[in-house]
Write an enzyme that holds these catalytic residues in place. Structure first.
Site, PDB file in Angstrom:
ATOM      1  N   ASN A 137       0.858  -1.188   0.000  1.00  0.00           N
ATOM      2  CA  ASN A 137       0.000   0.000   0.000  1.00  0.00           C
ATOM      3  C   ASN A 137       0.893   1.237   0.000  1.00  0.00           C
ATOM      4  O   ASN A 137       1.464   1.588   1.038  1.00  0.00           O
ATOM      5  CB  ASN A 137      -0.910   0.001   1.223  1.00  0.00           C
ATOM      6  CG  ASN A 137      -1.760   1.257   1.306  1.00  0.00           C
ATOM      7  OD1 ASN A 137      -1.836   2.028   0.353  1.00  0.00           O
ATOM      8  ND2 ASN A 137      -2.395   1.474   2.448  1.00  0.00           N
ATOM      9  N   PRO A 138       1.055   1.918  -1.132  1.00  0.00           N
ATOM     10  CA  PRO A 138       1.951   3.078  -1.183  1.00  0.00           C
ATOM     11  C   PRO A 138       1.354   4.334  -0.579  1.00  0.00           C
ATOM     12  O   PRO A 138       2.042   5.352  -0.455  1.00  0.00           O
ATOM     13  CB  PRO A 138       2.180   3.259  -2.690  1.00  0.00           C
ATOM     14  CG  PRO A 138       0.937   2.754  -3.323  1.00  0.00           C
ATOM     15  CD  PRO A 138       0.448   1.620  -2.453  1.00  0.00           C
ATOM     16  N   SER A 194       1.916  -2.763   4.706  1.00  0.00           N
ATOM     17  CA  SER A 194       0.892  -1.740   4.877  1.00  0.00           C
ATOM     18  C   SER A 194       0.536  -1.620   6.341  1.00  0.00           C
ATOM     19  O   SER A 194       1.162  -2.240   7.194  1.00  0.00           O
ATOM     20  CB  SER A 194      -0.372  -2.154   4.108  1.00  0.00           C
ATOM     21  OG  SER A 194      -0.930  -3.317   4.702  1.00  0.00           O
ATOM     22  N   ASP A 196      -2.880  -1.898   9.146  1.00  0.00           N
ATOM     23  CA  ASP A 196      -3.824  -2.976   9.435  1.00  0.00           C
ATOM     24  C   ASP A 196      -4.893  -3.126   8.363  1.00  0.00           C
ATOM     25  O   ASP A 196      -5.396  -4.214   8.118  1.00  0.00           O
ATOM     26  CB  ASP A 196      -4.522  -2.720  10.775  1.00  0.00           C
ATOM     27  CG  ASP A 196      -3.541  -2.570  11.913  1.00  0.00           C
ATOM     28  OD1 ASP A 196      -2.443  -3.121  11.803  1.00  0.00           O
ATOM     29  OD2 ASP A 196      -3.888  -1.892  12.896  1.00  0.00           O
ATOM     30  N   GLU A 201      -8.716  -6.072   4.613  1.00  0.00           N
ATOM     31  CA  GLU A 201      -9.307  -6.184   3.282  1.00  0.00           C
ATOM     32  C   GLU A 201      -9.037  -7.565   2.686  1.00  0.00           C
ATOM     33  O   GLU A 201      -9.920  -8.172   2.060  1.00  0.00           O
ATOM     34  CB  GLU A 201      -8.738  -5.103   2.359  1.00  0.00           C
ATOM     35  CG  GLU A 201      -9.263  -3.713   2.629  1.00  0.00           C
ATOM     36  CD  GLU A 201      -8.775  -2.706   1.605  1.00  0.00           C
ATOM     37  OE1 GLU A 201      -8.404  -3.124   0.484  1.00  0.00           O
ATOM     38  OE2 GLU A 201      -8.753  -1.501   1.917  1.00  0.00           O
ATOM     39  N   ASP A 258      -8.862   7.834  17.841  1.00  0.00           N
ATOM     40  CA  ASP A 258      -8.300   7.242  16.627  1.00  0.00           C
ATOM     41  C   ASP A 258      -8.791   7.957  15.373  1.00  0.00           C
ATOM     42  O   ASP A 258      -8.006   8.300  14.478  1.00  0.00           O
ATOM     43  CB  ASP A 258      -8.663   5.754  16.570  1.00  0.00           C
ATOM     44  CG  ASP A 258      -8.010   5.040  15.403  1.00  0.00           C
ATOM     45  OD1 ASP A 258      -6.973   5.520  14.918  1.00  0.00           O
ATOM     46  OD2 ASP A 258      -8.544   4.003  14.969  1.00  0.00           O
ATOM     47  N   ARG A 265      -3.091  14.898  11.630  1.00  0.00           N
ATOM     48  CA  ARG A 265      -2.074  13.943  11.149  1.00  0.00           C
ATOM     49  C   ARG A 265      -0.745  14.629  10.871  1.00  0.00           C
ATOM     50  O   ARG A 265       0.313  14.014  10.926  1.00  0.00           O
ATOM     51  CB  ARG A 265      -2.595  13.214   9.915  1.00  0.00           C
ATOM     52  CG  ARG A 265      -1.662  12.143   9.385  1.00  0.00           C
ATOM     53  CD  ARG A 265      -2.302  11.254   8.354  1.00  0.00           C
ATOM     54  NE  ARG A 265      -3.178  10.269   8.964  1.00  0.00           N
ATOM     55  CZ  ARG A 265      -2.758   9.102   9.445  1.00  0.00           C
ATOM     56  NH1 ARG A 265      -1.480   8.787   9.386  1.00  0.00           N
ATOM     57  NH2 ARG A 265      -3.606   8.266   9.970  1.00  0.00           N
ATOM     58  N   ARG A 271       0.021  13.312  17.376  1.00  0.00           N
ATOM     59  CA  ARG A 271      -1.400  13.654  17.276  1.00  0.00           C
ATOM     60  C   ARG A 271      -2.241  12.849  18.250  1.00  0.00           C
ATOM     61  O   ARG A 271      -3.224  13.356  18.817  1.00  0.00           O
ATOM     62  CB  ARG A 271      -1.894  13.441  15.842  1.00  0.00           C
ATOM     63  CG  ARG A 271      -1.995  11.983  15.421  1.00  0.00           C
ATOM     64  CD  ARG A 271      -2.479  11.833  13.991  1.00  0.00           C
ATOM     65  NE  ARG A 271      -2.435  10.441  13.539  1.00  0.00           N
ATOM     66  CZ  ARG A 271      -3.435   9.592  13.634  1.00  0.00           C
ATOM     67  NH1 ARG A 271      -4.577   9.980  14.152  1.00  0.00           N
ATOM     68  NH2 ARG A 271      -3.314   8.349  13.203  1.00  0.00           N
TER      69      ARG A 271
END
Length: 482
Positions: A137-138, A194, A196, A201, A258, A265, A271
């Protein structure tokens, strides 16, 4: 499986030969599942004794002339590997700290080849994967997935001699689509580079397949470590909508922190600490009720529920998944989740208001937050931590105690195990229109606070109607160190 591996290694012929390690004369032995060497005092100076456990420390082995090059995976300072690796591997890069090479100089090229073959045979008996499908996941986190794959994962994969296919995700739920259509016969496991979300998925994609009962058996993970553990999968159900979780579900304080802290962010990891302080100072409590089927030893907790209504579908539309062509509701051959007959179990309940409800299937929520200290892989239970009435000063202390899990010992925390659980979420105390957030594995599945961000997917479930969680023990398999 582990017993068979031990027998295979014990039955292999032991090897012993004079060698040179780090320029010093030594006697090397390969016996069972261990490569060891000790100095013999020959020319070339002193040297230190060392040993490597093949299963936990050795990635692979290759030959370069008379040199037997052993690729190792070391956590922290590993004296044996540090003493034996050549000076060119002494850099301070993060990859070099994890991937090291022990060079053992044999007396002949034939001897080096023989030791290489013997070590490879022993490594093969460990049941490690040979072919992996890697999903990167980029876009997640700090958008570092591609770099992590290139600098940290790929060197380990190549050192272990593993064949791989890599694919990057292009959009949300892409990993689910990949897992749903992937030809699993070509691979021994799926590795997610990636956060979680991609792992979740993949699990949901596998369980949407017609061959879900065999597909879900493929091991999942981040970096294969040679050992596989059973992984519980939790079915999260509301009406006709179903979602499969592998980590946790939160409602109240933790979910608010969360999800709502996403707007900060830019602060990085700070944060969460910053927004935790804001939420403690301006504390929210939520009306509602939590019902559960207690695990053995927790039967006296809460109040007995005399009659419980079914949480199964009554034909009502409750979530956007019902409109998707690949949804569980449209694929009758997909996994329908574990079944539980409410009438056959003793249900108990706790009434709100609640500060926080945290349901977890694994011990850690992150590297430095131990959510459920008693949680175990594949035990078939969910660990629940509930905070009701709690002074702000005590709550601030509990937040710090989450690092080692000791917060569950507080008198303000109810910590217990369940086989099934149902949340009936209500409005925020003092409001008739503001609800809360229900977050599963880092994704919002229901929201009752009236807010919605532009990049947030439409919620799977409605806030208010009951949401039920049921565990399917050891349904999936995950790569894990011993």
């Amino acid at each position: 499986m582990a017993e068979e591996q031990s027998k295979a290694q014990a039955g292999a012929k032991a090897l012993s030969e004079p060698v040179r390690v780090g320029g010093s004369a030594a006697e090397a032995t390969l016996s069972g599942g261990e490569l060891a060497w000790r100095p013999t005092g020959g020319g070339g100076g002193g040297g230190e004794a060392g040993r490597l456990e093949l299963e936990s420390e050795v990635l692979g082995v290759r030959v370069d002339g008379r040199a037997l090059r052993v690729a190792t995976f070391a956590r922290g300072d590993d004296a044996a590997a540090a003493a034996a690796r050549p000076a060119t591997c002494g850099g301070g890069e993060r990859r070099r700290e994890r991937e090291r090479e022990v060079v053992v100089e044999m007396e002949s090229e034939e001897a080096a080849a023989a030791w290489r073959d013997a070590m490879r045979d022993r490594l093969a008996s460990l049941g490690r994967p040979k072919r992996l499908f890697i999903i990167v996941n980029p876009y997640g986190g700090k958008r570092g997935g591609r770099k992590i794959f290139q600098t940290e994962v790929l060197p380990l994969i190549e050192a272990a001699g593993i064949l791989y296919t890599m694919q990057e995700t292009k959009h949300r739920l892409h990993a689910q689509e990949i897992a749903h259509s992937l030809d699993l016969r070509k691979y021994d496991g799926i590795v997610c580079v990636s956060g979680d979300g991609v792992l979740v998925e993949v699990v949901n994609g596998l369980l949407q397949r017609e061959d879900w009962n065999t597909a879900i058996k493929i091991p999942l993970g981040i970096i294969p470590a040679g050992h596989k553990r059973p992984l519980d999968v939790t079915s999260v159900v509301q009406g006709k909508t179903r979602f499969f979780s592998v980590l946790m579900l939160t409602w109240g304080l933790v979910a608010d922190i969360d999800i709502e802290s996403e707007k900060y962010r830019w602060m990085g990891s700070a944060r969460l600490d910053f927004y935790s302080l804001l939420r403690v100072v301006s504390l929210r409590r939520y009306n509602g009720r939590v019902l559960f089927v207690p695990a053995p030893g927790y039967e006296g907790l809460g109040d007995l529920v005399e009659q419980i209504s079914s949480c199964k579908s009554n034909g009502a539309s409750t979530g956007v998944q019902e409109d998707r062509s690949n949804d569980f509701n449209d694929e009758t051959c997909a996994y329908a989740g574990p079944s539980i007959d409410e009438a056959d179990h003793e249900w108990r309940s706790l009434d709100g208001p609640f500060v926080s409800v945290w349901v977890s299937g694994v011990p850690f929520a992150s590297e430095n937050v131990m959510t459920a200290p008693e949680a175990k892989f594949g035990d078939g239970y969910l660990d629940v931590a509930i905070i009701k009435d709690c002074p702000r000063s005590a709550l601030a202390g509990l937040m710090f105690q989450m690092k080692d899990g000791s917060y569950v010992k507080s008198p303000y925390v109810e910590y217990f195990k369940v086989k099934a659980l149902r949340i009936e979420p209500g409005m925020r105390v003092g409001s008739t229109t503001k609800g809360g957030i229900i977050d599963s594995d880092g994704e919002v599945i229901a929201r009752g606070d009236g807010s919605h961000t532009g990049d947030e997917i439409e919620h799977l479930m409605a806030y208010g109607p009951p949401i039920q969680l049921t565990v399917d023990q050891g349904l999936a398999t995950i790569f894990s160190p011993r």
